[in-house]
Design an enzyme around this catalytic site. Structure first.
Site, PDB file in Angstrom:
ATOM      1  N   LYS A 156       5.132   5.878   7.263  1.00  0.00           N
ATOM      2  CA  LYS A 156       3.640   6.206   8.410  1.00  0.00           C
ATOM      3  C   LYS A 156       2.635   6.707   7.495  1.00  0.00           C
ATOM      4  CE  LYS A 156       6.308   4.847  10.442  1.00  0.00           C
ATOM      5  NZ  LYS A 156       6.221   3.467  10.989  1.00  0.00           N
TER       6      LYS A 156
ATOM      7  N   GLY B  68       0.523   4.712   6.196  1.00  0.00           N
ATOM      8  CA  GLY B  68      -0.933   3.408   5.986  1.00  0.00           C
ATOM      9  C   GLY B  68       0.193   2.346   5.037  1.00  0.00           C
TER      10      GLY B  68
ATOM     11  N   THR C  35       1.457  -0.416   5.784  1.00  0.00           N
ATOM     12  CA  THR C  35       0.635  -2.110   6.377  1.00  0.00           C
ATOM     13  C   THR C  35      -0.445  -2.321   6.024  1.00  0.00           C
ATOM     14  OG1 THR C  35       2.088  -0.952   8.674  1.00  0.00           O
ATOM     15  CG2 THR C  35       1.747  -3.230   8.186  1.00  0.00           C
TER      16      THR C  35
ATOM     17  N   HIS D 143       9.225   2.579  -0.436  1.00  0.00           N
ATOM     18  CA  HIS D 143       8.693   4.139  -0.516  1.00  0.00           C
ATOM     19  C   HIS D 143       9.973   5.204  -1.252  1.00  0.00           C
ATOM     20  CE1 HIS D 143       7.162   2.997   3.079  1.00  0.00           C
ATOM     21  NE2 HIS D 143       8.451   2.571   3.883  1.00  0.00           N
TER      22      HIS D 143
ATOM     23  N   TYR E  41      -4.858   8.070   2.899  1.00  0.00           N
ATOM     24  CA  TYR E  41      -5.927   7.338   4.572  1.00  0.00           C
ATOM     25  C   TYR E  41      -6.814   7.689   4.485  1.00  0.00           C
ATOM     26  CZ  TYR E  41      -4.284   6.083   8.955  1.00  0.00           C
ATOM     27  OH  TYR E  41      -4.578   5.052  10.302  1.00  0.00           O
TER      28      TYR E  41
END
Ligand code: PPS
Length: 342
Positions: free
Chosen positions: A93, A95, A97, A156, A244
């Site tokens: 979560k 960034g 993608t 991750h 991000y």
């Protein structure tokens, strides 16, 4: 490092698909059985989605899915990195993608034209363009990653738990982190899109409770960020640390920096022709959201669950002042003395 040109063999887009199948699932469970005896004796606690999370080398892992402790242990035992590989590491979560899309677009900018019948980013989910390291080991080997150099992977997994062959390979790694409050809120909305898969819902209070204790897959968030930040400051030519928020503020300049770091700098001619801006637009939130309106990434995980609002500071709508204060205090204490700001 040379930039692949349009004459390199193209990987048909169909080869980018990573669908589940029974045979692969059988291989997966055989492989994972080997690790069960070991990890079930590790400390465990209930965390995200009420799952049992296992503590290994300071981090929490879930079990029995592609992002599991078994996968991580299997990777540690078997994965072979190449020195030309590029790894993208994130906390979920943060960034993931987006950075996958950007790196794929930078590295393959002369391979795929910007048209919607050939460019994978205009057809499919960036997660299928840059596979998770986890997928590689579980037998779902996308032909693409072997057909083209450099191989691109994302993960991750915390730095110290990466397979030794990655740590020793001299390859490049990009780490992206994000304001922990936006990460939490992004988790919240994402988790509740997965009802079909997990048959559970979490309130923001319940999620806040486990998140602030670090009881998330690959948590605690803060320790994950700190580890990568430390190695990046020790080895800046091998590990690039991004946020991000900085990417959002100045995407074009960050894309140039990213390209340089990866060994794919933009030429003056490319810059003059607006190639950087083209990539920024191709990978924009709006574009990727539109491309991924339909379909599933995996069973029960819709493509559109990776594209919600893509804002900096959107946490304001979901967290109470008290929650925000508690998270700020943890962040301040954990990141004390580090130049990490959001
Ligand atoms: N192109 C682009 N630009 C900016 N932001 C983007 C982009 N693509 C996805 N997003 C936002 O990233 C959040 C999802 O995080 P991840 O991609 O790390 O999720 S995952 O770990 O892969 O599940 C999630 O953030 P939230 O909107 O705050 O939930 C997405 O909307």
């Amino acid at each position: 490092m040379s930039i692949p040109d349009a004459s390199s063999p193209l990987s048909p887009v169909s080869e980018l698909s990573l669908e589940d199948n029974e045979h692969e699932n059988a291989n997966l469970s055989l492989l994972f059985d080997r690790y069960k005896d070991k990890f079930t004796r590790f400390p465990n606690e209930k965390g995200w989605m009420g799952q049992n999370l296992y503590m290994y080398q300071g981090f929490w892992y879930s079990s029995e899915n592609a992002f599991s402790i078994e996968t991580m242990m299997a990777l540690q035992d078997t994965f072979q990195a190449h020195s030309t590989d590029i790894y993208l590491a994130t906390q979920p979560k943060s960034g993931t993608t987006w950075i996958k899309a950007l790196v794929f677009a930078i590295v393959n900018r002369n391979r795929y034209k910007n048209d919607s019948s050939t460019n994978p980013l205009l057809i499919t989910n960036p997660h299928k363009c840059v596979p998770f390291l986890e997928i590689e080991i579980v037998g779902k080997t996308p032909t693409y990653v072997h057909a083209n150099t450099p191989r691109l992977f994302s993960t991750h997994i915390p730095y110290t738990a990466l397979p030794q062959s990655i740590l020793g390979s001299g390859c490049r790694l990009v780490y992206m982190c994000r304001n922990p409050k936006d990460v939490l809120v992004s988790w919240f909305h994402f988790s509740n899109k997965l009802n079909d898969k997990y048959h559970v819902q979490m309130t923001i209070d319940e999620l806040f409770e486990v998140y602030s204790k670090g009881l998330m897959p690959y948590g605690p968030y803060w320790d994950h960020v700190k580890e990568y930040h430390k190695v990046s400051s020790e080895h800046p030519t091998r590990i690039l640390f991004l946020t991000y928020e900085d990417m959002r503020k100045d995407t074009a300049n960050k894309v140039k920096r990213l390209a340089e770091f990866l060994g794919y700098p933009f030429t003056e001619e490319e810059e003059a022709k607006g190639k950087v801006e083209e990539i920024v637009k191709l990978c924009s939130f709006e574009n990727l959201k539109e491309v991924n309106k339909h379909g599933d990434f995996r069973k029960g995980v819709p493509n559109n669950s990776f594209f919600r609002e893509g804002k900096v500071g959107g946490w304001n709508n979901d967290l109470t002042t008290e929650m925000s204060q508690i998270l700020d205090d943890i962040t301040k204490a954990k990141f004390h003395g580090l130049d990490i700001s959001f």
